[in-house]
Design a protein around this motif. Structure first.
Motif, PDB file in Angstrom:
ATOM      1  N   LYS A 100      -9.753   6.454  63.163  1.00  0.00           N
ATOM      2  CA  LYS A 100      -8.579   7.155  63.689  1.00  0.00           C
ATOM      3  C   LYS A 100      -7.385   7.052  62.745  1.00  0.00           C
ATOM      4  CE  LYS A 100      -6.539   8.100  68.158  1.00  0.00           C
ATOM      5  NZ  LYS A 100      -6.530   7.669  69.561  1.00  0.00           N
ATOM      6  N   THR A 101      -7.230   5.887  62.120  1.00  0.00           N
ATOM      7  CA  THR A 101      -6.093   5.713  61.200  1.00  0.00           C
ATOM      8  C   THR A 101      -6.148   6.734  60.074  1.00  0.00           C
ATOM      9  OG1 THR A 101      -5.995   3.362  61.709  1.00  0.00           O
ATOM     10  CG2 THR A 101      -4.914   4.060  59.677  1.00  0.00           C
ATOM     11  N   VAL A 135      -4.665   9.890  61.340  1.00  0.00           N
ATOM     12  CA  VAL A 135      -3.215   9.731  61.518  1.00  0.00           C
ATOM     13  C   VAL A 135      -2.509   9.789  60.157  1.00  0.00           C
ATOM     14  CG1 VAL A 135      -1.432   8.089  62.263  1.00  0.00           C
ATOM     15  CG2 VAL A 135      -3.457   8.463  63.688  1.00  0.00           C
ATOM     16  N   GLU A 136      -3.148   9.198  59.150  1.00  0.00           N
ATOM     17  CA  GLU A 136      -2.580   9.234  57.790  1.00  0.00           C
ATOM     18  C   GLU A 136      -2.544  10.669  57.243  1.00  0.00           C
ATOM     19  OE1 GLU A 136      -1.379   6.943  55.430  1.00  0.00           O
ATOM     20  OE2 GLU A 136      -1.088   5.666  57.188  1.00  0.00           O
ATOM     21  N   TRP A 178     -10.560  13.871  68.385  1.00  0.00           N
ATOM     22  CA  TRP A 178      -9.399  13.336  67.659  1.00  0.00           C
ATOM     23  C   TRP A 178      -8.839  14.347  66.656  1.00  0.00           C
ATOM     24  CZ3 TRP A 178     -11.648   7.763  66.466  1.00  0.00           C
ATOM     25  CH2 TRP A 178     -11.535   6.983  67.619  1.00  0.00           C
ATOM     26  N   ILE A 238      -5.074  15.288  66.939  1.00  0.00           N
ATOM     27  CA  ILE A 238      -4.150  14.725  65.944  1.00  0.00           C
ATOM     28  C   ILE A 238      -3.775  15.730  64.862  1.00  0.00           C
ATOM     29  CG2 ILE A 238      -3.896  12.893  64.191  1.00  0.00           C
ATOM     30  CD1 ILE A 238      -5.901  11.232  65.918  1.00  0.00           C
ATOM     31  N   ARG A 276       0.306  12.443  58.939  1.00  0.00           N
ATOM     32  CA  ARG A 276       1.601  12.036  58.385  1.00  0.00           C
ATOM     33  C   ARG A 276       1.912  12.880  57.147  1.00  0.00           C
ATOM     34  NH1 ARG A 276       3.469   8.157  55.147  1.00  0.00           N
ATOM     35  NH2 ARG A 276       1.470   7.204  54.638  1.00  0.00           N
TER      36      ARG A 276
END
Ligand code: NAP
Ligand code: MG
Length: 408
Positions: free
Chosen positions: A396-397, A400-401, A26, A30, A404
């Motif tokens: 995973k969040t 992703v954060e 990941w 990501i 961002r």
């Protein structure tokens, strides 16, 4: 999006096991591949591949780090009896880290990652404490015997035989005399060359980071073995570093290991603590936990021959992996694994004169810290954080954060 950053030399990539293997993929997907034209030489150190290659893959990966200079490693399982059964292994393979460290020979530097809102358990620790662990020899390359059954009552000796056939012996313990007839014995070693390299690595790191260097051993008890460490550190300090330490306004000091432990607790941090192999193994877990979490610690193996291997200080987080396999949500902290990647990319950039790569690593680390300081964090930090508006997110969040914040 702007063009991806190009690399010239591949990173040696050592994949691993369980939850950290999931996180590994990941992080690349990501947080790295969207920004970097990632070049790696991939070795799979996952247990299945170690079994298939009879652990040859671990040796090949270590040799590749020697060839290319910089490696990045995912956490791996060190098999025990349960793992042998779980994975149907034909052997109880040695710890991959042990194998890699024996081949690269170096010092492991571990530094906690401090963020606002995570308060150390030791109230007076205001600056990070870097543990410099000698990663060669002692009990990690020991030879051991159980003195029992047919060996009961044996006389145990150290025997040195020179190439010319001369022998010198020293009695360890005689199980044959009046006392108990069964027990245990262990033989350990270290080399002057490795201890010298350890001293150089610590002193160079102290100069580079402008921090004092502390070293502790037990030379009052171990008058030859531990004393040799102390003497080599002294010789190297006075011979090579004293003036440069003075110029940088930093100090080297030696004290007994138990006194060192007491002083560390009373200190405000901000120094390098050089530790023998075992002391470093144990103390790095204590220091990491006291600063917050094992997942908030960087770890790099620095070899005096100029090789670097970056990794996370924690294990494969088995309990979370089984939750993940069961389709349940996990909230595993990926920071240490992410910092292994940024550390390796920054070093690659430094060696290849690619400042963009170093700048990317800085930016990614800053985005990661900013995410946590904004209150978005995984469960291990959530229970520690003093921030008022904190929010626990899944594995995973969190990534992703961070991503961002890279593109904002
Ligand atoms: P571990 O993987 O470090 O995990 C122990 C516990 O610490 C976890 O169950 C979890 O606590 C917490 N933890 C560790 N890392 C975390 C993270 N990133 N995020 C959130 N929580 C984290 O140690 P282990 O379970 O004893 O060992 C598992 C495997 O790792 C073993 O097979 C061992 O051989 C291997 N290992 C590898 C390395 C390495 O490759 N460097 C080092 C050590 C161990 P909770 O369960 O309470 O959430
Ligand atoms: Mg340990």
């Amino acid at each position: 999006m702007s063009e991806k950053i190009a690399m010239t030399t591949p990173l040696v990539e050592l994949d691993g096991d369980e939850m950290t293997r999931v996180i590994w993929a990941w992080i690349k997907e990501i947080l790295i591949e969207p920004f970097v034209q990632l070049k790696t030489l991939y070795f799979d150190l996952g247990l299945a591949e170690r079994e298939r290659t009879h652990d040859e893959v671990t040796i090949q990966a270590s040799e590749a780090i020697k060839r290319f200079g910089v490696g990045v490693k995912c956490a791996t399982i060190t098999p025990n009896a349960e793992r042998v059964e779980e994975y149907g292994l034909s052997e109880m393979y040695r710890s991959p880290n042990g194998t890699i460290r024996a081949i690269l020979d170096g010092t492991v530097f571990r530094t906690p990652i401090l963020t606002r809102g995570i308060v150390p358990y030791i109230a007076n620790w205001r600056k990070p404490i870097t543990i410099a662990r000698h990663a060669y020899g002692d009990i990690y390359r020991s030879c051991e015997m159980r003195v029992a059954d047919e060996l009961a009552g044996a006389k145990l000796e150290l025997v040195a035989t020179t190439p010319g056939g001369k022998e010198q012996r020293a009695l360890i313990y005689d199980f044959g005399t009046a006392g108990p007839s069964t027990g245990i014995v262990q033989g350990i070693h270290n080399t002057d060359e490795s201890i010298e390299a350890f001293a150089h690595a610590c002193m160079a790191f102290a100069l580079e980071s402008k921090q004092d260097l502390w070293f502790g051993a037990k030379d009052t008890i171990s008058k030859t073995y531990d004393r040799r460490f102390r003497d080599i550190f002294d010789e190297i300090f006075w011979g090579h570093y004293k003036q440069r330490f003075d110029a940088a306004g930093i100090e080297y000091f030696y004290t007994l290991i138990d006194d060192a432990v007491a002083r560390v607790i009373r200190s405000e941090g901000g120094f390098i603590w050089a530790c023998r192999n075992y002391d470093g193994d144990v103390m790095s877990d204590m220091v990491a936990t006291a600063f917050g979490s094992l997942a908030m610690m960087t770890s790099v193996l620095v070899s005096h021959k100029g090789y670097f291997e970056y990794e996370a200080a924690h294990g494969t987080v088995q309990r979370h992996y089984y939750q993940h396999l069961a389709g349940k949500e996990t909230s595993t902290n990926s920071v240490a694994t992410l910092f292994a990647w940024t550390g390796a990319l920054r070093k690659r950039g430094e060696l290849d004169r690619l400042p963009q790569l170093g700048a990317f690593a800085d930016k990614l680390e800053a985005a990661c810290k900013a995410t946590i300081e904004s209150g978005v964090m995984t469960g291990d930090l959530f229970v520690l954080s003093t921030l008022p508006h904190k929010q626990k997110v899944d594995t995973k969040t969190f990534l992703v954060e961070v991503a961002r914040r890279m593109t904002e």
